[in-house]
Design a protein around this motif. Structure first.
Motif, PDB file in Angstrom:
ATOM      1  N   THR A   1      40.304  40.920  48.752  1.00 27.49           N
ATOM      2  CA  THR A   1      41.004  39.991  47.650  1.00 27.49           C
ATOM      3  C   THR A   1      41.509  38.817  47.933  1.00 27.49           C
ATOM      4  OG1 THR A   1      43.219  41.112  48.119  1.00 27.49           O
ATOM      5  CG2 THR A   1      41.733  42.363  46.523  1.00 27.49           C
TER       6      THR A   1
ATOM      7  N   TYR B   1      42.647  38.865  40.527  1.00 26.68           N
ATOM      8  CA  TYR B   1      42.196  40.421  40.602  1.00 26.68           C
ATOM      9  C   TYR B   1      43.436  41.352  40.044  1.00 26.68           C
ATOM     10  CZ  TYR B   1      39.153  39.028  44.354  1.00 26.68           C
ATOM     11  OH  TYR B   1      37.981  38.501  45.101  1.00 26.68           O
TER      12      TYR B   1
ATOM     13  N   SER C   1      30.669  37.046  48.975  1.00 26.63           N
ATOM     14  CA  SER C   1      31.263  36.126  48.198  1.00 26.63           C
ATOM     15  C   SER C   1      30.196  34.888  48.186  1.00 26.63           C
ATOM     16  CB  SER C   1      32.328  35.522  48.859  1.00 26.63           C
ATOM     17  OG  SER C   1      32.168  35.359  50.177  1.00 26.63           O
TER      18      SER C   1
ATOM     19  N   ARG D   1      38.261  38.511  34.434  1.00 30.57           N
ATOM     20  CA  ARG D   1      39.155  39.683  35.238  1.00 30.57           C
ATOM     21  C   ARG D   1      38.394  40.097  36.481  1.00 30.57           C
ATOM     22  NH1 ARG D   1      43.704  41.649  32.294  1.00 30.57           N
ATOM     23  NH2 ARG D   1      43.554  43.481  33.497  1.00 30.57           N
ATOM     24  N   ALA D   2      39.010  40.242  37.569  1.00 27.01           N
ATOM     25  CA  ALA D   2      38.155  40.812  38.859  1.00 27.01           C
ATOM     26  C   ALA D   2      38.688  42.162  39.138  1.00 27.01           C
ATOM     27  CB  ALA D   2      38.080  39.737  39.859  1.00 27.01           C
TER      28      ALA D   2
ATOM     29  N   VAL E   1      29.317  33.270  44.687  1.00 23.49           N
ATOM     30  CA  VAL E   1      30.343  32.926  43.904  1.00 23.49           C
ATOM     31  C   VAL E   1      30.193  31.482  43.068  1.00 23.49           C
ATOM     32  CG1 VAL E   1      32.696  32.347  43.489  1.00 23.49           C
ATOM     33  CG2 VAL E   1      32.330  34.487  44.656  1.00 23.49           C
TER      34      VAL E   1
ATOM     35  N   CYS F   1      32.826  44.066  44.106  1.00 22.64           N
ATOM     36  CA  CYS F   1      33.608  43.277  43.105  1.00 22.64           C
ATOM     37  C   CYS F   1      32.949  43.362  41.646  1.00 22.64           C
ATOM     38  CB  CYS F   1      34.066  42.048  43.625  1.00 22.64           C
ATOM     39  SG  CYS F   1      35.348  41.122  42.536  1.00 22.64           S
ATOM     40  N   THR F   2      33.707  43.632  40.593  1.00 18.08           N
ATOM     41  CA  THR F   2      33.058  43.477  39.469  1.00 18.08           C
ATOM     42  C   THR F   2      34.091  42.493  38.725  1.00 18.08           C
ATOM     43  OG1 THR F   2      34.519  44.857  38.386  1.00 18.08           O
ATOM     44  CG2 THR F   2      32.473  45.844  39.415  1.00 18.08           C
ATOM     45  N   VAL F   3      33.376  41.594  37.736  1.00 22.07           N
ATOM     46  CA  VAL F   3      33.882  40.696  37.208  1.00 22.07           C
ATOM     47  C   VAL F   3      33.653  40.647  35.809  1.00 22.07           C
ATOM     48  CG1 VAL F   3      34.351  37.915  36.944  1.00 22.07           C
ATOM     49  CG2 VAL F   3      34.013  38.895  39.316  1.00 22.07           C
TER      50      VAL F   3
ATOM     51  N   ILE G   1      37.393  33.670  43.603  1.00 26.38           N
ATOM     52  CA  ILE G   1      36.348  33.690  42.765  1.00 26.38           C
ATOM     53  C   ILE G   1      36.566  32.974  41.476  1.00 26.38           C
ATOM     54  CG2 ILE G   1      34.674  35.239  41.275  1.00 26.38           C
ATOM     55  CD1 ILE G   1      35.274  37.496  43.066  1.00 26.38           C
TER      56      ILE G   1
END
Length: 241
Positions: free
Chosen positions: A180, A189, A144, A171-172, A147, A28-30, A184
């Motif tokens: 999903t 997402y 996760s 934004r994720a 987080v 996951c990129t945030v 976070i």
């Protein structure tokens, strides 16, 4: 990791999309954002950061001279207020702007690199938890578990610097088998994210297509604008024989 150019920041993100797609590992990129990033940095934190990084006393005094007695005033209906002392901001558009901002951001980036696992190969020879370009910051998660740690790091940075994270712009982007349903910090997402002006999705081909399409559109528009501007200029040029 800092990016010295927009492409330095974009390339690792593209690499992360490829990494997830090839290995089938959930990722996951945030993207995180700060409200008025340059205006919120406190001068006390700026000065302590410069001192901690070992700048000479001569340099420290010169930089402090830019901010030590900073003040402003308001004018309403022709009446001016008394001077208002300013205790937080980094002047924008100056030669030192990005260098000073990078110094203030360095501690945050270093802490996230140390505390967050990010992307790492089996031998531990490669690791990437965060990418930073100016005030654009992208975090990578494989699980996760980190987080809560990210939330603690951001809160500590806010308390120490005066910065203010803008959760509405977080934004994720879920890659491969990332669930999903994983929360976070209530970050929504999205099917795509824009990083340093480039559009990314959760697949390599789509990301490449979107990015190339956007770049060519911008280049075409710029070329047309330049062409017509030069054409109009030439109409007003008179040659003397």
């Amino acid at each position: 990791m800092y990016g010295t150019s927009a492409f330095d920041a974009v390339e690792p993100v593209r690499g992360a999309v490829i990494y997830a797609e090839v290995t089938r590992i959930p990722l996951c990129t945030v993207s995180i954002d700060f409200s008025a990033a340059f205006d919120k940095i406190s001068h006390s934190y700026l000065m302590s950061t410069i001192h901690a990084h070992g700048f000479s006393n001569w340099i420290q005094k010169r930089i402090m001279g830019l901010y030590d007695k900073a003040a402003s005033e308001m004018q309403i209906n022709g009446f001016r207020s008394s001077l208002i002392q300013i205790h937080s901001f980094i002047r924008q558009g100056r030669p030192l702007t990005m260098q000073l901002f990078a110094q203030c951001l360095h501690q945050l980036i270093q802490t996230m690199e140390e505390e967050l696992k990010g992307i790492q190969n089996k031998r531990g020879q490669f690791k990437r938890a965060v990418i930073a370009f100016a005030d654009d910051n992208i975090i990578f998660f494989k699980t996760s578990d980190y987080v809560r740690k990210l939330e603690e790091i951001l809160l500590a940075y806010e308390d120490g610097t005066g910065a203010n994270v803008n959760m509405r712009k977080f934004r994720a982007l879920a890659l491969e088998t990332w669930d999903t349903a994983t929360k976070i910090m209530d970050i929504p997402y999205h099917t795509d994210v824009k990083i340093v002006g480039f559009q990314f999705t959760n697949t390599v081909n789509t990301s490449a297509k979107n990015t190339w399409s956007m770049v060519t559109t911008k280049v075409r528009a710029l070329a047309q604008e330049t062409y017509y501007r030069n054409l109009n200029l030439n109409k007003h040029i008179h040659f003397v024989h």
